[in-house]
Design a protein around this motif. Structure first.
Motif, PDB file in Angstrom:
ATOM      1  N   PRO A 240     -10.530  18.586  -2.893  1.00  0.00           N
ATOM      2  CA  PRO A 240     -10.242  19.131  -1.283  1.00  0.00           C
ATOM      3  C   PRO A 240     -10.668  18.809  -0.392  1.00  0.00           C
ATOM      4  N   ALA A 241     -10.429  18.164   0.639  1.00  0.00           N
ATOM      5  CA  ALA A 241     -11.751  17.302   1.600  1.00  0.00           C
ATOM      6  C   ALA A 241     -11.373  18.664   3.655  1.00  0.00           C
ATOM      7  N   LYS A 242     -12.484  18.633   4.162  1.00  0.00           N
ATOM      8  CA  LYS A 242     -11.862  19.583   5.693  1.00  0.00           C
ATOM      9  C   LYS A 242     -10.683  18.365   5.956  1.00  0.00           C
ATOM     10  N   GLY A 243      -9.287  19.401   6.182  1.00  0.00           N
ATOM     11  CA  GLY A 243      -8.347  18.975   7.385  1.00  0.00           C
ATOM     12  C   GLY A 243      -7.615  18.674   6.187  1.00  0.00           C
ATOM     13  N   LEU A 244      -8.175  18.973   4.615  1.00  0.00           N
ATOM     14  CA  LEU A 244      -6.336  18.478   3.976  1.00  0.00           C
ATOM     15  C   LEU A 244      -6.234  19.780   3.377  1.00  0.00           C
ATOM     16  N   GLY A 245      -4.897  19.479   2.911  1.00  0.00           N
ATOM     17  CA  GLY A 245      -3.991  20.702   2.488  1.00  0.00           C
ATOM     18  C   GLY A 245      -3.985  20.089   0.831  1.00  0.00           C
ATOM     19  N   ASP A 246      -2.941  21.129   0.644  1.00  0.00           N
ATOM     20  CA  ASP A 246      -2.695  20.655  -1.065  1.00  0.00           C
ATOM     21  C   ASP A 246      -1.869  19.364  -0.984  1.00  0.00           C
ATOM     22  N   SER A 247      -1.529  18.703  -0.753  1.00  0.00           N
ATOM     23  CA  SER A 247      -0.206  17.134  -0.335  1.00  0.00           C
ATOM     24  C   SER A 247      -0.687  16.809   0.764  1.00  0.00           C
ATOM     25  N   ILE A 248      -0.419  14.625   0.590  1.00  0.00           N
ATOM     26  CA  ILE A 248      -1.395  14.024   2.096  1.00  0.00           C
ATOM     27  C   ILE A 248      -0.065  13.454   1.459  1.00  0.00           C
ATOM     28  N   TRP A 249       0.651  12.519   2.606  1.00  0.00           N
ATOM     29  CA  TRP A 249       2.169  11.598   2.299  1.00  0.00           C
ATOM     30  C   TRP A 249       0.920  10.314   2.640  1.00  0.00           C
ATOM     31  N   LEU A 250      -0.355   9.867   2.243  1.00  0.00           N
ATOM     32  CA  LEU A 250      -0.567   8.592   2.096  1.00  0.00           C
ATOM     33  C   LEU A 250      -0.048   7.382   2.386  1.00  0.00           C
ATOM     34  N   HIS A 251       1.110   7.515   1.584  1.00  0.00           N
ATOM     35  CA  HIS A 251       2.127   5.966   1.301  1.00  0.00           C
ATOM     36  C   HIS A 251       2.603   5.765   3.097  1.00  0.00           C
TER      37      HIS A 251
ATOM     38  N   ILE B 297      10.554  10.338  -0.495  1.00  0.00           N
ATOM     39  CA  ILE B 297       9.469   9.904  -1.313  1.00  0.00           C
ATOM     40  C   ILE B 297       8.693  11.426  -1.017  1.00  0.00           C
ATOM     41  N   ALA B 298       8.288  11.705  -2.668  1.00  0.00           N
ATOM     42  CA  ALA B 298       7.773  12.807  -2.294  1.00  0.00           C
ATOM     43  C   ALA B 298       6.228  12.117  -2.429  1.00  0.00           C
ATOM     44  N   PRO B 299       4.919  13.472  -1.758  1.00  0.00           N
ATOM     45  CA  PRO B 299       3.815  14.009  -1.323  1.00  0.00           C
ATOM     46  C   PRO B 299       2.821  13.305  -2.342  1.00  0.00           C
ATOM     47  N   GLU B 300       1.511  12.862  -2.136  1.00  0.00           N
ATOM     48  CA  GLU B 300       0.654  13.212  -2.812  1.00  0.00           C
ATOM     49  C   GLU B 300      -0.142  14.099  -3.300  1.00  0.00           C
ATOM     50  N   THR B 301      -0.229  14.204  -4.482  1.00  0.00           N
ATOM     51  CA  THR B 301      -0.999  16.083  -4.494  1.00  0.00           C
ATOM     52  C   THR B 301      -2.158  15.450  -4.359  1.00  0.00           C
ATOM     53  N   VAL B 302      -3.126  16.553  -3.467  1.00  0.00           N
ATOM     54  CA  VAL B 302      -4.037  16.749  -3.241  1.00  0.00           C
ATOM     55  C   VAL B 302      -5.107  16.696  -4.464  1.00  0.00           C
ATOM     56  N   VAL B 303      -6.363  16.209  -5.970  1.00  0.00           N
ATOM     57  CA  VAL B 303      -7.201  17.262  -6.501  1.00  0.00           C
ATOM     58  C   VAL B 303      -8.208  17.456  -5.999  1.00  0.00           C
TER      59      VAL B 303
ATOM     60  N   TRP C 291       0.654  -1.442   0.216  1.00  0.00           N
ATOM     61  CA  TRP C 291      -0.277  -0.104   0.139  1.00  0.00           C
ATOM     62  C   TRP C 291       1.069   1.371  -0.472  1.00  0.00           C
ATOM     63  N   GLY C 292       2.065   1.024   0.818  1.00  0.00           N
ATOM     64  CA  GLY C 292       3.089   2.227   0.588  1.00  0.00           C
ATOM     65  C   GLY C 292       3.343   2.534  -0.451  1.00  0.00           C
ATOM     66  N   TRP C 293       3.882   1.891  -1.636  1.00  0.00           N
ATOM     67  CA  TRP C 293       3.725   1.817  -2.791  1.00  0.00           C
ATOM     68  C   TRP C 293       2.827   2.566  -4.152  1.00  0.00           C
ATOM     69  N   ALA C 294       1.814   1.494  -3.294  1.00  0.00           N
ATOM     70  CA  ALA C 294       0.507   1.967  -5.006  1.00  0.00           C
ATOM     71  C   ALA C 294      -0.249   3.256  -4.647  1.00  0.00           C
ATOM     72  N   VAL C 295      -0.126   3.681  -3.156  1.00  0.00           N
ATOM     73  CA  VAL C 295      -1.015   5.014  -3.540  1.00  0.00           C
ATOM     74  C   VAL C 295      -0.459   5.914  -3.783  1.00  0.00           C
ATOM     75  N   GLN C 296       1.079   5.649  -3.933  1.00  0.00           N
ATOM     76  CA  GLN C 296       2.155   6.944  -4.429  1.00  0.00           C
ATOM     77  C   GLN C 296       1.201   7.305  -6.472  1.00  0.00           C
ATOM     78  N   ASP C 297       1.245   6.836  -6.864  1.00  0.00           N
ATOM     79  CA  ASP C 297       0.550   7.257  -8.673  1.00  0.00           C
ATOM     80  C   ASP C 297      -1.361   6.736  -8.467  1.00  0.00           C
ATOM     81  N   SER C 298      -1.969   7.786  -8.486  1.00  0.00           N
ATOM     82  CA  SER C 298      -2.668   7.350  -8.637  1.00  0.00           C
ATOM     83  C   SER C 298      -3.531   6.222 -10.343  1.00  0.00           C
ATOM     84  N   SER C 299      -2.318   6.315 -10.685  1.00  0.00           N
ATOM     85  CA  SER C 299      -2.743   5.042 -11.912  1.00  0.00           C
ATOM     86  C   SER C 299      -3.156   3.698 -12.026  1.00  0.00           C
TER      87      SER C 299
END
Length: 454
Positions: A214-225, A206-212, A126-134
């Protein structure tokens, strides 16, 4: 059918010659105070409980990640998200059918240490998979299935621990292990929203994932990995503790010998009761965040699902730990009846708030859900007290593993159900099932003159 009073007392077990060595105990009888090693028993409980907590963290990792996937560009439908959160439940139930046979074959030391190491696969995946939304949906489903390893090991860890304690202490011991292990659900749902907010030491490259979205409590990026990666060092430590400090009890049983539990009707009754308690606990825990999002997420000022999802498992896990001593004192059957009645009433109450007209109804929905979780936790403790009282030691271990395996399908059943029918109909169906289970617990175990008072 013999009664509880007619069952023979536990006897000492001895290892076969091929199993003599540092790992395997030569003789073990926890019912004999003179030979029972309490320090070894409690050490075993501590290490296996720590590893079981990590297993539950892994099992419910998807429930903490799924509500954020669309925020970073995955574009999954409501049905696909329900299925994704359901997949670990399907795998957990299937894998428990394997792990339930392993305690007498592998022994506690190998079983716990090797099973814990397997958790690294889905955590790293999962740490690997969420780094790429494709990343494709089938890959996400496969990784969700692998998280079921964390659910499967329960049916090996719990019977292994039960071998180390006398019957009079199994309510406390198993209540502690399962209850604290269940806290893993709350840990992952509470910790993930925090750790995805910054770069972890050692993974800052590891670069953060970009938030495309927006939702409450989220900035422009998150480290979901981080959600998966953060737990890997703790898993390695748990496997090492198990390998170097655990022993194995020489309880011998071949695969065919272990199958004799299925000729006992009480195996099937206790399976239904544990589906009522742990099946509902795990099912609602896996879907609680998505329920909040789908029922109340469309209102202005909608609540953040991940800010509340951990509360239910937390309440249920605490109840499971707290009620272990009470079940030892008063018996498990009476508390199973209480739990079933409480779950039935709480489910009916919660159903009143499944078609909300405003976000103001959310507090009543949460109150009803917490009631379900609380009484499910009580029932989880009481049923695990009942099984060692109803069955002889070797069979009790097998029944614990089997009932846990079937109840582990809870997240899958809940996910498929909520993806297929309306929440109102879904809650109504479970209300009927809970009512039936209350009658089973009262008739066979709790009433005066019951067949197997426990």
């Amino acid at each position: 059918m013999s009664t509880a009073a007619e069952r023979p007392p536990a006897i000492a077990v001895q290892a076969e010659p091929r199993r003599r060595g540092r790992e395997w105990l030569a003789v073990w009888d926890p019912e004999d105070e003179r030979s029972w090693d309490s320090r070894l028993a409690w050490r075993t409980l501590g290490i296996t409980t720590y590893n079981l907590t990590l297993a539950f963290i892994t099992w419910f990792l998807v429930s903490a990640i799924a509500p954020r996937l669309n925020n970073i560009g995955f574009g999954l439908s409501v049905s696909e998200l329900y299925w994704l959160a359901a997949m670990p439940g399907l795998a957990g139930g299937m894998l428990r059918l394997v792990w339930m046979f392993l305690p007498p074959i592998l022994g506690t030391r190998k079983l716990v240490s090797l099973s814990t190491l397997l958790l690294i696969i889905p955590l790293a995946g999962w740490g690997w998979a969420v780094q790429d939304s494709s990343t494709s949906y089938p890959v996400l489903l496969a990784l969700a299935f692998l998280c079921g390893i964390g659910g499967g090991v329960f049916s090996g860890f719990m019977p292994s621990t039960s071998y180390f304690f006398p019957r009079r202490k199994q309510g406390v011991a198993l209540g502690i292990q399962a209850g604290i292990g269940n806290f893993g659900v709350s840990v992952v749902q509470f910790l993930v929203p925090w750790v995805v907010g910054f770069a972890l030491l050692g993974t800052a490259s590891i670069a953060p994932e970009t938030v495309v979205k927006p939702a409450k409590g989220l900035g422009d990026s998150i480290w979901l990995h981080n959600a998966g990666i953060v737990f890997i060092p703790w898993v390695i430590a748990g496997a090492a503790l198990a390998w170097f400090f655990l022993k194995s009890v020489p309880v011998q049983a071949s695969m065919s010998q272990q199958l004799d539990i299925f000729r006992n009707k009480h195996t099937w009754i206790m399976t239904a009761l544990y589906v009522m308690t742990f099946g509902a606990f795990s099912g609602f825990a896996a879907q609680f965040g998505l329920l909040i999002k789908n029922l109340y997420g469309g209102f202005p000022g909608a609540p953040d699902p991940l800010a509340f999802a951990f509360l239910g498992p937390l309440v249920g896990s605490a109840a499971r730990v707290a009620w272990g001593p009470l079940c030892d004192k008063f018996g498990g059957a009476v508390w199973t009846v209480v739990a079933g009645v409480g779950m039935t009433v709480s489910t009916i109450f919660t159903a009143l708030w499944l078609s909300p007209a405003s976000v103001g109804e959310f507090k009543w929905f949460v109150a009803g859900m917490l009631g379900i979780f609380f009484f499910a936790g009580v029932g989880n403790a009481s049923t695990f007290k009942q099984m060692p009282m109803i069955f002889e030691r070797r069979q009790a271990g097998g029944v614990i593993g089997w009932t846990a395996a079937i109840a582990a399908f809870g997240p899958f059943l809940f996910g498929v159900g909520l993806a297929s029918i309306s929440p109102v109909v879904f809650f109504g169906g479970w209300t009927v099932f809970f009512t039936l289970c209350v009658w089973l617990a009262w008739h066979f175990y709790a009433r005066k003159g019951a067949e197997r008072p426990s």
